[in-house]
Motif scaffolding. Structure first.
Motif, PDB file in Angstrom:
ATOM      1  N   LEU A 199       0.814  -1.217   0.000  1.00  0.00           N
ATOM      2  CA  LEU A 199       0.000   0.000   0.000  1.00  0.00           C
ATOM      3  C   LEU A 199       0.846   1.265   0.000  1.00  0.00           C
ATOM      4  O   LEU A 199       0.366   2.336   0.373  1.00  0.00           O
ATOM      5  N   GLU A 200       2.084   1.165  -0.453  1.00  0.00           N
ATOM      6  CA  GLU A 200       2.917   2.345  -0.650  1.00  0.00           C
ATOM      7  C   GLU A 200       2.621   2.927  -2.029  1.00  0.00           C
ATOM      8  O   GLU A 200       2.915   2.292  -3.041  1.00  0.00           O
ATOM      9  N   ILE A 201       2.081   4.109  -2.070  1.00  0.00           N
ATOM     10  CA  ILE A 201       1.699   4.687  -3.353  1.00  0.00           C
ATOM     11  C   ILE A 201       2.937   5.224  -4.077  1.00  0.00           C
ATOM     12  O   ILE A 201       3.764   5.919  -3.484  1.00  0.00           O
ATOM     13  N   ASP A 202       3.094   4.829  -5.326  1.00  0.00           N
ATOM     14  CA  ASP A 202       4.169   5.329  -6.192  1.00  0.00           C
ATOM     15  C   ASP A 202       5.557   5.166  -5.577  1.00  0.00           C
ATOM     16  O   ASP A 202       6.410   6.056  -5.680  1.00  0.00           O
ATOM     17  N   ARG A 203       5.787   4.039  -4.974  1.00  0.00           N
ATOM     18  CA  ARG A 203       7.107   3.771  -4.389  1.00  0.00           C
ATOM     19  C   ARG A 203       8.201   3.785  -5.468  1.00  0.00           C
ATOM     20  O   ARG A 203       9.339   4.198  -5.224  1.00  0.00           O
ATOM     21  N   PHE A 204       7.853   3.325  -6.675  1.00  0.00           N
ATOM     22  CA  PHE A 204       8.850   3.189  -7.736  1.00  0.00           C
ATOM     23  C   PHE A 204       8.481   4.070  -8.927  1.00  0.00           C
ATOM     24  O   PHE A 204       7.302   4.292  -9.207  1.00  0.00           O
ATOM     25  N   PRO A 205       9.492   4.546  -9.675  1.00  0.00           N
ATOM     26  CA  PRO A 205       9.261   5.531 -10.734  1.00  0.00           C
ATOM     27  C   PRO A 205       9.100   4.927 -12.130  1.00  0.00           C
ATOM     28  O   PRO A 205       9.343   5.599 -13.117  1.00  0.00           O
ATOM     29  N   PHE A 206       8.712   3.682 -12.198  1.00  0.00           N
ATOM     30  CA  PHE A 206       8.585   3.031 -13.505  1.00  0.00           C
ATOM     31  C   PHE A 206       7.221   2.364 -13.649  1.00  0.00           C
ATOM     32  O   PHE A 206       6.558   2.037 -12.657  1.00  0.00           O
ATOM     33  N   ALA A 207       6.812   2.207 -14.897  1.00  0.00           N
ATOM     34  CA  ALA A 207       5.695   1.325 -15.231  1.00  0.00           C
ATOM     35  C   ALA A 207       6.267  -0.034 -15.626  1.00  0.00           C
ATOM     36  O   ALA A 207       7.469  -0.167 -15.871  1.00  0.00           O
ATOM     37  N   MET A 208       5.417  -1.038 -15.695  1.00  0.00           N
ATOM     38  CA  MET A 208       5.872  -2.390 -16.036  1.00  0.00           C
ATOM     39  C   MET A 208       5.085  -2.878 -17.256  1.00  0.00           C
ATOM     40  O   MET A 208       3.869  -3.057 -17.188  1.00  0.00           O
ATOM     41  N   VAL A 209       5.795  -3.062 -18.362  1.00  0.00           N
ATOM     42  CA  VAL A 209       5.171  -3.411 -19.641  1.00  0.00           C
ATOM     43  C   VAL A 209       5.468  -4.864 -19.969  1.00  0.00           C
ATOM     44  O   VAL A 209       6.626  -5.305 -19.908  1.00  0.00           O
ATOM     45  N   ALA A 210       4.431  -5.601 -20.321  1.00  0.00           N
ATOM     46  CA  ALA A 210       4.575  -7.005 -20.721  1.00  0.00           C
ATOM     47  C   ALA A 210       4.502  -7.103 -22.238  1.00  0.00           C
ATOM     48  O   ALA A 210       3.584  -6.562 -22.865  1.00  0.00           O
ATOM     49  N   ARG A 211       5.466  -7.792 -22.818  1.00  0.00           N
ATOM     50  CA  ARG A 211       5.501  -7.986 -24.267  1.00  0.00           C
ATOM     51  C   ARG A 211       5.857  -9.437 -24.574  1.00  0.00           C
ATOM     52  O   ARG A 211       6.511 -10.105 -23.771  1.00  0.00           O
ATOM     53  N   ARG A 212       5.458  -9.873 -25.739  1.00  0.00           N
ATOM     54  CA  ARG A 212       5.877 -11.182 -26.216  1.00  0.00           C
ATOM     55  C   ARG A 212       7.295 -11.076 -26.749  1.00  0.00           C
ATOM     56  O   ARG A 212       7.605 -10.214 -27.575  1.00  0.00           O
ATOM     57  N   GLU A 213       8.173 -11.909 -26.256  1.00  0.00           N
ATOM     58  CA  GLU A 213       9.547 -11.987 -26.741  1.00  0.00           C
ATOM     59  C   GLU A 213       9.796 -13.436 -27.102  1.00  0.00           C
ATOM     60  O   GLU A 213       9.896 -14.294 -26.243  1.00  0.00           O
ATOM     61  N   GLU A 214       9.867 -13.685 -28.406  1.00  0.00           N
ATOM     62  CA  GLU A 214       9.895 -15.049 -28.924  1.00  0.00           C
ATOM     63  C   GLU A 214       8.649 -15.769 -28.402  1.00  0.00           C
ATOM     64  O   GLU A 214       7.545 -15.319 -28.633  1.00  0.00           O
TER      65      GLU A 214
END
Length: 229
Positions: A199-214
């Protein structure tokens, strides 16, 4: 903006933009793993697949829900993960809800995985992409988990711009069944700080993107607004 909020069983088509939310704990753990040096996270559909991926690639690590088990290097707990050093490693993750939801929309053109610790960056990433209406996949409890729904609604509000007060959404999450189960030690692979860390809001400065790799679905951090991860 007319976002859609669905559970995993309600996914009947491939959305254009999907945000898969698992607050307690898969995508809080994923964010912590990236903060501890993980280069990428491979999402596995089963525990046996996770072990097979790890065993076939030297240096890879595997993580799962529940108690520690043979072959797995970590459990799905931010409190137990936060002191580990994973610099440069690939982590294979298999959880009960979060990874299932992400794999269910893996063919969508844009997929992000989110929790409160990356909520703001996720919203800014989507706003910068002019992503339009988002399908939020609420992974817990068949789409009824209030901690996941609160986080999804918060991100949706933040996408519109302006100041959004996080406290009411965090309060809902803290009052959720998942939070009560964690606080009561009813879930294995648990640390007493897990609820607070989720419940820590915005603890980290990144988004997390999922992509197909192979043939794999791979989650990577994407720095937002030029800040360093």
């Amino acid at each position: 903006m007319d976002h859609r909020f669905v559970g995993i069983p309600e996914l009947t088509d491939v959305p254009r933009v999907a945000v898969v939310v698992d607050v307690m704990r898969a995508f809080t753990v994923a964010a912590w793993a990236f903060s501890r040096g993980v280069e990428r996270i491979v999402l596995a559909s089963t525990e046996s697949e996770a072990l097979a991926l790890k065993e076939g690639r030297p240096g890879w690590l595997a993580l799962k829900d529940g108690a520690p088990a043979a072959g797995f290097d970590a459990v799905n707990s931010p409190g137990l993960l936060r002191s580990r050093d994973f610099t440069g490693r690939t982590l294979v993750q298999k959880t009960t809800a979060g990874t299932v939801g992400a794999l269910a929309v893996a063919n969508a053109p844009l997929v992000l995985c989110a929790s409160f610790v990356v909520a703001g960056p996720t919203a800014r990433f989507l706003r910068a992409k002019d992503a339009g209406p988002v399908t939020f996949v609420v992974t817990g409890e068949g789409g009824r988990a209030d901690e996941d729904l609160a986080c999804a609604e918060y991100i949706g509000q933040c996408m519109a711009g302006g100041d959004v007060e996080a406290a009411p959404y965090l309060h809902r999450a803290r009052a959720s069944r998942a939070a009560a189960e964690l606080a009561g030690g009813l879930r294995s692979g648990y640390h007493p700080d897990d609820v607070d860390l989720c419940l820590e809001i915005d603890r980290f400065p990144f988004a997390m993107v999922a992509r197909r790799e192979e043939s794999l679905t791979v989650l990577r951090p994407v720095v937002v607004n030029g800040t360093a991860s």
